[in-house]
Enzyme design. Structure first.
Site, PDB file in Angstrom:
ATOM      1  N   THR A  35       0.862  -1.188   0.000  1.00  0.00           N
ATOM      2  CA  THR A  35       0.000   0.000   0.000  1.00  0.00           C
ATOM      3  C   THR A  35       0.899   1.239   0.000  1.00  0.00           C
ATOM      4  O   THR A  35       2.079   1.131   0.318  1.00  0.00           O
ATOM      5  CB  THR A  35      -0.864   0.045   1.282  1.00  0.00           C
ATOM      6  N   CYS A  42       8.081  -4.346   1.224  1.00  0.00           N
ATOM      7  CA  CYS A  42       8.840  -3.692   0.147  1.00  0.00           C
ATOM      8  C   CYS A  42       8.047  -2.493  -0.361  1.00  0.00           C
ATOM      9  O   CYS A  42       8.146  -2.143  -1.545  1.00  0.00           O
ATOM     10  CB  CYS A  42       9.089  -4.666  -0.999  1.00  0.00           C
ATOM     11  N   ARG A  84       6.521   0.828   1.883  1.00  0.00           N
ATOM     12  CA  ARG A  84       6.968   2.045   2.547  1.00  0.00           C
ATOM     13  C   ARG A  84       7.168   1.756   4.031  1.00  0.00           C
ATOM     14  O   ARG A  84       6.348   1.069   4.651  1.00  0.00           O
ATOM     15  CB  ARG A  84       5.927   3.167   2.404  1.00  0.00           C
ATOM     16  N   GLU A 112      14.760   6.748   6.559  1.00  0.00           N
ATOM     17  CA  GLU A 112      15.810   6.187   5.699  1.00  0.00           C
ATOM     18  C   GLU A 112      16.933   7.194   5.506  1.00  0.00           C
ATOM     19  O   GLU A 112      16.644   8.367   5.257  1.00  0.00           O
ATOM     20  CB  GLU A 112      15.216   5.801   4.345  1.00  0.00           C
ATOM     21  N   HIS A 123      16.286  -0.167   0.499  1.00  0.00           N
ATOM     22  CA  HIS A 123      15.311   0.371  -0.464  1.00  0.00           C
ATOM     23  C   HIS A 123      15.719   0.024  -1.900  1.00  0.00           C
ATOM     24  O   HIS A 123      15.902   0.906  -2.750  1.00  0.00           O
ATOM     25  CB  HIS A 123      15.152   1.889  -0.284  1.00  0.00           C
TER      26      HIS A 123
HETATM   27  N1  NAI Z   1      10.640  -0.606  -2.397  1.00  0.00           N
HETATM   28  C1  NAI Z   1      10.639   0.108  -3.502  1.00  0.00           C
HETATM   29  O1  NAI Z   1      11.682   0.466  -4.033  1.00  0.00           O
HETATM   30  C2  NAI Z   1       9.344   0.461  -4.146  1.00  0.00           C
HETATM   31  C3  NAI Z   1       8.242   0.718  -3.381  1.00  0.00           C
HETATM   32  N2  NAI Z   1       7.063   1.056  -4.001  1.00  0.00           N
HETATM   33  C4  NAI Z   1       5.924   1.292  -3.130  1.00  0.00           C
HETATM   34  O2  NAI Z   1       5.038   0.167  -3.199  1.00  0.00           O
HETATM   35  C5  NAI Z   1       3.713   0.583  -2.885  1.00  0.00           C
HETATM   36  C6  NAI Z   1       2.719   0.000  -3.883  1.00  0.00           C
HETATM   37  O3  NAI Z   1       2.986   0.507  -5.173  1.00  0.00           O
HETATM   38  P1  NAI Z   1       1.966   0.228  -6.382  1.00  0.00           P
HETATM   39  O4  NAI Z   1       1.454  -1.161  -6.311  1.00  0.00           O
HETATM   40  O5  NAI Z   1       2.640   0.708  -7.602  1.00  0.00           O
HETATM   41  O6  NAI Z   1       0.801   1.247  -5.980  1.00  0.00           O
HETATM   42  P2  NAI Z   1      -0.758   1.152  -6.357  1.00  0.00           P
HETATM   43  O7  NAI Z   1      -1.321   2.522  -6.147  1.00  0.00           O
HETATM   44  O8  NAI Z   1      -0.953   0.507  -7.677  1.00  0.00           O
HETATM   45  O9  NAI Z   1      -1.347   0.176  -5.232  1.00  0.00           O
HETATM   46  C7  NAI Z   1      -1.505   0.517  -3.895  1.00  0.00           C
HETATM   47  C8  NAI Z   1      -2.784  -0.155  -3.420  1.00  0.00           C
HETATM   48  O10 NAI Z   1      -2.910  -0.025  -2.006  1.00  0.00           O
HETATM   49  C9  NAI Z   1      -4.291   0.035  -1.729  1.00  0.00           C
HETATM   50  N3  NAI Z   1      -4.569   0.526  -0.385  1.00  0.00           N
HETATM   51  C10 NAI Z   1      -4.658   1.797   0.055  1.00  0.00           C
HETATM   52  N4  NAI Z   1      -4.983   1.802   1.369  1.00  0.00           N
HETATM   53  C11 NAI Z   1      -5.078   0.517   1.753  1.00  0.00           C
HETATM   54  C12 NAI Z   1      -5.382  -0.112   2.982  1.00  0.00           C
HETATM   55  N5  NAI Z   1      -5.648   0.589   4.100  1.00  0.00           N
HETATM   56  N6  NAI Z   1      -5.389  -1.456   3.029  1.00  0.00           N
HETATM   57  C13 NAI Z   1      -5.118  -2.176   1.924  1.00  0.00           C
HETATM   58  N7  NAI Z   1      -4.849  -1.634   0.723  1.00  0.00           N
HETATM   59  C14 NAI Z   1      -4.818  -0.302   0.644  1.00  0.00           C
HETATM   60  C15 NAI Z   1      -4.830   0.938  -2.811  1.00  0.00           C
HETATM   61  O11 NAI Z   1      -6.222   0.797  -2.970  1.00  0.00           O
HETATM   62  C16 NAI Z   1      -4.047   0.455  -4.022  1.00  0.00           C
HETATM   63  O12 NAI Z   1      -4.776  -0.500  -4.774  1.00  0.00           O
HETATM   64  C17 NAI Z   1       3.769   2.117  -2.848  1.00  0.00           C
HETATM   65  O13 NAI Z   1       3.936   2.511  -1.492  1.00  0.00           O
HETATM   66  C18 NAI Z   1       5.047   2.459  -3.592  1.00  0.00           C
HETATM   67  O14 NAI Z   1       5.562   3.718  -3.250  1.00  0.00           O
HETATM   68  C19 NAI Z   1       6.915   1.077  -5.348  1.00  0.00           C
HETATM   69  C20 NAI Z   1       8.007   0.830  -6.151  1.00  0.00           C
HETATM   70  C21 NAI Z   1       9.315   0.554  -5.613  1.00  0.00           C
HETATM   71  O1  AKG Z   2      13.824   5.230  -7.054  1.00  0.00           O
HETATM   72  C1  AKG Z   2      13.840   4.332  -6.217  1.00  0.00           C
HETATM   73  O2  AKG Z   2      14.698   3.465  -6.175  1.00  0.00           O
HETATM   74  C2  AKG Z   2      12.676   4.266  -5.211  1.00  0.00           C
HETATM   75  C3  AKG Z   2      11.514   3.563  -5.814  1.00  0.00           C
HETATM   76  C4  AKG Z   2      10.276   3.724  -4.999  1.00  0.00           C
HETATM   77  O3  AKG Z   2      10.264   3.529  -3.806  1.00  0.00           O
HETATM   78  C5  AKG Z   2       9.045   4.113  -5.693  1.00  0.00           C
HETATM   79  O4  AKG Z   2       9.056   4.169  -6.935  1.00  0.00           O
HETATM   80  O5  AKG Z   2       8.046   4.365  -4.990  1.00  0.00           O
END
Ligand code: NAI
Ligand code: AKG
Length: 530
Positions: free
Chosen positions: A203, A230, A232, A261, A280
């Site tokens: 989420t 993975c 936030r 972080e 991250h």
């Molecule tokens: N570790 C990393 O490097 C990365 C982390 N992320 C993070 O991963 C997360 C997910 O990214 P995406 O799937 O692209 O986003 P997305 O917007 O497609 O999906 C997030 C989902 O969480 C749901 N949600 C919101 N509140 C909720 C709750 N209380 N309970 C359950 N579900 C809930 C939303 O309805 C949505 O469907 C984001 O926080 C993003 O920033 C994304 C890319 C890389």
């Molecule tokens: O740029 C990065 O490596 C961070 C990615 C990330 O957390 C995001 O796209 O939400």
């Protein structure tokens, strides 16, 4: 000639299109601090960042020529969106380019925690041949709980099936039909916590998701669960997690993200034998970094060349004549959307926005976008949903948006009604702009009221009996919750009624639970319109 500054390490291949463009000069200056950026940003039309550069209001203020900020990734929590919107700077992101990469990292973490890979590696390279300490578990036949079934969560669920896992999924926008199509069990957070063997969160970090897994969840958690984050830092309460691991409730955890972080050197995760971490790295593959950079470079070029663009996360300009008429209603529309989205139970399937009176005479599309933003942002996060992408996000989540117009308004010169439908419920709220008073909520479901849509509210449904108001006031007073305003609405004397309270500070979940125990009080819900 346009000048583009790249202030984080971003894949060269990804920004090739910008570098090849005849009308663009690209400067790569990674690692600048705020003062250094402020000193040079004035000469640039576009800024490209990843997650390291914090794009503050000060930097934007100095960026007199800045038209667009491109974020090569999903989360835009490092960019001050409000300041960008105020200055008319378009912020775009690349929401799709790192989905698969982050999903794969989730599996790397899940398998590492199941098989103790990092711990075993350390011992082996340290000269120890220890096969006894690292007996793992299979994924096959286990239940995986996925919190957040958006882009990444859905891909994780798809792949987990190939490992022979059963999937339980929770997302406020996940309907029974979609879950069935995906072959997963639609579940509540509580179900997942009590029954899953593995749990992974996907989420955004919002006020609602902050610490959504904390002590109360660990207390009822299935013993031996393994947990992956993975998404936030902060979705899972870090301190409560350490306690749960130490108590043997959680068998192991794998975290790519931290509440702060980089984490402090004495962060309890860093030396814990059952918690594994990465810095991250979710989006850090060659492919993802190219994909997000390509996506964002293309959109930056389009914006600089005044061509149609996608993935803007803040507000586009609206023609002045439309803006003048609609602007007073933007805040009201968004608040009404947020209000009713906090009332509805079940996944929202349809949003109906009805305009009546004067309002029906103008192009209300921009206003509808605000209403939809209000509905979606409660779950998706305010920084993810804006008036540019709100309709697109609704469509992506199979939420139907219907607009109705009537040139006649019953009791007001204009009104705006938002109706939300889920499989099990329909809730609605109507608002208007009252001359001299500003925005008001004038009806909730079938009850007429007069409430300012702001602050912390408590909505109570009760039977219209003497003594209720006193009981509610006493209970809140005893709990140090100060009532600023109170409104009661009823259909018939002695029938069903509602009470809307504005309180100075939010009431705790415990206080809300106490309210529901009062005689003749049916439901109580806290609503946050801050
Ligand atoms: N570790 C990393 O490097 C990365 C982390 N992320 C993070 O991963 C997360 C997910 O990214 P995406 O799937 O692209 O986003 P997305 O917007 O497609 O999906 C997030 C989902 O969480 C749901 N949600 C919101 N509140 C909720 C709750 N209380 N309970 C359950 N579900 C809930 C939303 O309805 C949505 O469907 C984001 O926080 C993003 O920033 C994304 C890319 C890389
Ligand atoms: O740029 C990065 O490596 C961070 C990615 C990330 O957390 C995001 O796209 O939400």
């Amino acid at each position: 000639m346009f000048k583009v500054l790249v202030s984080d390490p971003i894949s060269d291949l990804g920004i090739q299109k910008l570098m090849d463009a005849d009308d663009v000069i690209v400067d790569k200056k990674p690692g600048l601090n705020e003062d250094e950026l402020v000193a040079i940003i004035g000469q640039y039309d576009a800024l490209l960042v990843r997650s390291q550069t914090r794009v503050t209001a000060r930097i934007m203020e100095a960026g007199k020529a800045l038209k667009v900020i491109g974020r090569a990734g999903v989360g835009v929590d490092n960019i001050d969106l409000e300041a960008a919107t105020q200055r008319g700077i378009i912020v775009i992101n690349a929401p799709d380019g790192n989905t698969i990469t982050t999903c794969e990292h989730t599996f790397a973490m899940m398998m590492s925690v199941a098989r103790h890979i990092p711990q075993a590696y350390h011992k082996t390279v340290g000269g120890e041949w220890d096969r006894k300490s690292f007996v793992g578990v299979e994924l096959r036949g286990k239940t995986l709980g996925v919190l957040g079934m958006g882009r990444i969560g859905s891909e994780v669920a798809k792949r987990a099936k190939a490992f022979g896992m059963e999937i339980m999924g929770y997302d406020p926008f996940l309907t029974e039909e979609r879950a069935e199509k995906m072959g997963i069990r639609l579940s509540s957070v509580d179900d997942i916590v009590r029954n899953a063997d593995f749990m992974t969160v996907h989420t955004p970090l919002t006020p609602e998701t902050r610490h959504m897994i904390s002590r109360p969840q660990f207390e009822v958690m299935k013993k031996g669960m393994r947990i992956v984050n993975c998404a936030r830092g902060g979705i899972i309460d870090e301190h409560a997690l350490v306690e749960a691991v130490d108590q043997g409730i959680v068998a192991g955890a794998a975290f790519d993200v931290f509440e702060i972080e980089p984490p402090a050197a004495d962060h309890p995760f860093l030396k814990h034998p059952k918690i594994i971490v990465t810095p991250h790295l979710g989006a850090s593959t060659v492919e993802a970094q190219e994909n997000v950079a390509i996506d964002v470079s293309e959109q930056v070029l389009n914006i600089l060349r005044e061509q149609p663009f996608m993935n803007a996360v803040n507000m586009p300009p609206i023609p002045a004549d439309v803006l003048n008429k609609l602007q007073p209603y933007f805040g009201l529309g968004e608040k009404l959307g947020s209000f009713v989205s906090q009332l509805i139970e079940g996944a929202v399937e349809e949003i109906t926005v009805s305009y009546a009176g004067d309002l029906a005479e103008v192009d209300t599309q921009p206003l509808t976008r605000y209403v939809v933003r209000g509905v979606l942002s409660h779950h998706l996060g305010k920084d993810q949903v804006n008036v540019v992408n709100s309709m697109h996000l609704a469509k992506e989540r199979h939420v139907n948006v219907v607009v109705q117009k009537s040139h006649v308004a019953r009791d007001f010169t204009n009104s705006l009604t938002v109706v939300l439908k889920s499989k099990t419920a329909t809730r609605q709220v109507t608002g208007t702009m009252l001359t001299g008073y500003g925005p008001r909520i004038v009806q909730i479901d079938r009850f007429p009221v007069d409430v300012a849509p702001e602050g912390n509210l408590i909505l109570i449904s009760h039977n219209d009996k003497p003594g209720i108001i006193g009981n509610v006031g006493t209970l809140l007073g005893n709990n140090n919750v100060n009532i600023a305003t109170m409104q009661v609405g009823r259909e018939l004397v002695g029938g069903a009624a509602i009470m809307v309270l504005t309180v100075d500070k939010g009431a705790s979940k415990e206080v809300i639970a106490e309210l529901v125990k009062l005689p003749d009080l049916n439901k109580a819900k806290e609503i946050n319109l801050l």
